[in-house]
Design a protein around this motif. Sequence first.
Motif, mmCIF file in Angstrom:
data_model
loop_
_atom_site.group_PDB
_atom_site.id
_atom_site.type_symbol
_atom_site.label_atom_id
_atom_site.label_comp_id
_atom_site.label_asym_id
_atom_site.label_seq_id
_atom_site.Cartn_x
_atom_site.Cartn_y
_atom_site.Cartn_z
ATOM 1 N N GLY A 1 0.836 -1.188 0.000
ATOM 2 C CA GLY A 1 0.000 0.000 0.000
ATOM 3 C C GLY A 1 0.872 1.239 0.000
ATOM 4 N N GLY A 2 0.265 2.372 -0.331
ATOM 5 C CA GLY A 2 1.027 3.606 -0.373
ATOM 6 C C GLY A 2 0.222 4.740 -0.959
ATOM 7 N N MET A 3 0.917 5.623 -1.659
ATOM 8 C CA MET A 3 0.283 6.803 -2.229
ATOM 9 C C MET A 3 0.473 6.865 -3.742
ATOM 10 S SD MET A 3 -1.423 8.608 -0.128
ATOM 11 C CE MET A 3 -1.712 8.589 1.650
ATOM 12 N N TYR A 4 -0.572 7.335 -4.412
ATOM 13 C CA TYR A 4 -0.586 7.470 -5.869
ATOM 14 C C TYR A 4 -0.706 8.950 -6.208
ATOM 15 C CZ TYR A 4 -2.322 6.891 -10.681
ATOM 16 O OH TYR A 4 -2.503 6.952 -12.035
ATOM 17 N N TYR A 5 0.200 9.437 -7.039
ATOM 18 C CA TYR A 5 0.213 10.832 -7.468
ATOM 19 C C TYR A 5 -0.201 10.893 -8.942
ATOM 20 C CZ TYR A 5 2.742 11.688 -3.133
ATOM 21 O OH TYR A 5 3.101 11.758 -1.804
ATOM 22 N N PRO A 6 -1.440 11.286 -9.241
ATOM 23 C CA PRO A 6 -1.910 11.298 -10.630
ATOM 24 C C PRO A 6 -1.112 12.267 -11.483
ATOM 25 C CG PRO A 6 -3.735 11.530 -9.089
ATOM 26 C CD PRO A 6 -2.478 11.720 -8.303
ATOM 27 N N ASP A 7 -1.005 11.932 -12.756
ATOM 28 C CA ASP A 7 -0.298 12.797 -13.693
ATOM 29 C C ASP A 7 -1.141 14.010 -14.072
ATOM 30 O OD1 ASP A 7 2.111 13.075 -15.529
ATOM 31 O OD2 ASP A 7 0.470 13.159 -16.994
ATOM 32 N N GLN B 1 -3.447 4.090 -2.273
ATOM 33 C CA GLN B 1 -3.423 2.977 -3.218
ATOM 34 C C GLN B 1 -3.099 1.679 -2.488
ATOM 35 O OE1 GLN B 1 -0.697 3.468 -6.486
ATOM 36 N NE2 GLN B 1 -1.076 1.442 -7.321
ATOM 37 N N TYR B 2 -3.784 0.601 -2.879
ATOM 38 C CA TYR B 2 -3.543 -0.730 -2.324
ATOM 39 C C TYR B 2 -3.425 -1.714 -3.480
ATOM 40 C CZ TYR B 2 -5.535 1.835 1.584
ATOM 41 O OH TYR B 2 -5.792 2.794 2.528
ATOM 42 N N ALA B 3 -2.573 -2.732 -3.314
ATOM 43 C CA ALA B 3 -2.358 -3.672 -4.411
ATOM 44 C C ALA B 3 -1.858 -5.009 -3.896
ATOM 45 C CB ALA B 3 -1.354 -3.101 -5.421
ATOM 46 N N TYR C 1 -6.184 -1.004 -6.261
ATOM 47 C CA TYR C 1 -7.380 -0.195 -6.029
ATOM 48 C C TYR C 1 -6.957 1.184 -5.531
ATOM 49 C CZ TYR C 1 -11.815 1.397 -4.047
ATOM 50 O OH TYR C 1 -12.946 2.127 -3.750
ATOM 51 N N ILE C 2 -7.485 2.223 -6.182
ATOM 52 C CA ILE C 2 -7.201 3.612 -5.824
ATOM 53 C C ILE C 2 -8.539 4.321 -5.663
ATOM 54 C CG2 ILE C 2 -6.080 5.759 -6.537
ATOM 55 C CD1 ILE C 2 -4.274 4.020 -8.355
ATOM 56 N N HIS C 3 -8.679 5.076 -4.584
ATOM 57 C CA HIS C 3 -9.979 5.693 -4.295
ATOM 58 C C HIS C 3 -9.781 7.114 -3.784
ATOM 59 C CE1 HIS C 3 -13.282 6.714 -1.482
ATOM 60 N NE2 HIS C 3 -14.046 6.162 -2.407
ATOM 61 N N ASP C 4 -10.698 7.991 -4.195
ATOM 62 C CA ASP C 4 -10.679 9.349 -3.678
ATOM 63 C C ASP C 4 -12.084 9.923 -3.764
ATOM 64 O OD1 ASP C 4 -9.688 11.589 -2.514
ATOM 65 O OD2 ASP C 4 -8.665 12.360 -4.275
ATOM 66 N N PRO D 1 -6.262 -0.392 -11.344
ATOM 67 C CA PRO D 1 -5.154 -0.702 -12.254
ATOM 68 C C PRO D 1 -4.806 -2.186 -12.253
ATOM 69 C CG PRO D 1 -4.328 0.329 -10.254
ATOM 70 C CD PRO D 1 -5.820 0.339 -10.142
ATOM 71 N N LEU D 2 -4.676 -2.751 -13.450
ATOM 72 C CA LEU D 2 -4.222 -4.125 -13.630
ATOM 73 C C LEU D 2 -2.913 -4.080 -14.408
ATOM 74 C CD1 LEU D 2 -7.565 -5.877 -14.680
ATOM 75 C CD2 LEU D 2 -6.589 -5.670 -12.385
ATOM 76 N N GLN D 3 -1.965 -4.932 -14.029
ATOM 77 C CA GLN D 3 -0.650 -4.909 -14.661
ATOM 78 C C GLN D 3 -0.119 -6.320 -14.876
ATOM 79 O OE1 GLN D 3 1.564 -2.510 -11.849
ATOM 80 N NE2 GLN D 3 0.981 -0.611 -12.853
ATOM 81 N N ALA D 4 0.457 -6.536 -16.031
ATOM 82 C CA ALA D 4 1.223 -7.752 -16.306
ATOM 83 C C ALA D 4 2.669 -7.306 -16.505
ATOM 84 C CB ALA D 4 0.691 -8.461 -17.547
ATOM 85 N N PHE D 5 3.611 -8.001 -15.904
ATOM 86 C CA PHE D 5 4.967 -7.474 -15.890
ATOM 87 C C PHE D 5 6.021 -8.576 -15.916
ATOM 88 C CE2 PHE D 5 3.544 -8.013 -11.513
ATOM 89 C CZ PHE D 5 4.583 -8.728 -10.954
#
Length: 222
Positions: A36-42, A57-59, A78-81, A109-113
């Motif tokens: 978990g942490g913080m998300y800074y939108p562009d 943000q949590y993931a 998951y990101i919520h505001d 957000p979904l990511q494949a990496f």
Amino acid sequence: MIKRIVLSLIILLLPATVIAAEKENLRPHWSLELKGGMYYPDLDQWSQFLGKNRLPQYAGTIAYKVLRQIEVGFEGGYIHDEGAGKALLHSQAAGTTVAAGSVTYEFFPLQAFVLVRGIFNEGQWIVPYVGGGWTRIYYRSKAEMQDTIKGSADGYHGRAGIQLLLDGLDESAANGLFLDYGVHHTYLFFEAQVSRALINTTAGESVNLGGTSFLAGLLFEF
């Protein structure tokens, strides 16, 4: 007396030695992360619309180790505001400013990496890593007296971080995790991500729903 003390120490230490040897011979094949942490939108207007420029943000991540140093994986987040003011995504979609009361934003957000970890032995205390891949961001925005705006945007991301081995802090607990759940190692990690995912507005402009994330969590290898 001395012989008894030595014998007692051997008996106490023997199980831990056997478990450590077994862990060394069996390399982990999977990784599980909770973070978990913080998300800074562009989006430059985010603080203008909601009065702040970061979101919680949590993931969670699951990855398979193709090699000890190389993984392929999948992450869901998951990101919520929420706040009061003007509806940002409604405004971007319409090309004009839309007044609103209470506004709720949700991002999934979904990511494949692919990830590369700089690990060379199982007792390594500090492990750096880098990676990146595909990103899709599902979004949903609900403004008071307005229709719900939802959709998705595709893009890419990069990530880098450092992990700290926790096994040595409590070897008994670490051995218990291995025997009960097959967990080889537990790490505390700190990570930064940068993502980019574009949507097109009715005004013909592209809006980046991505941003920068600073996260921390626990990594379990099994």
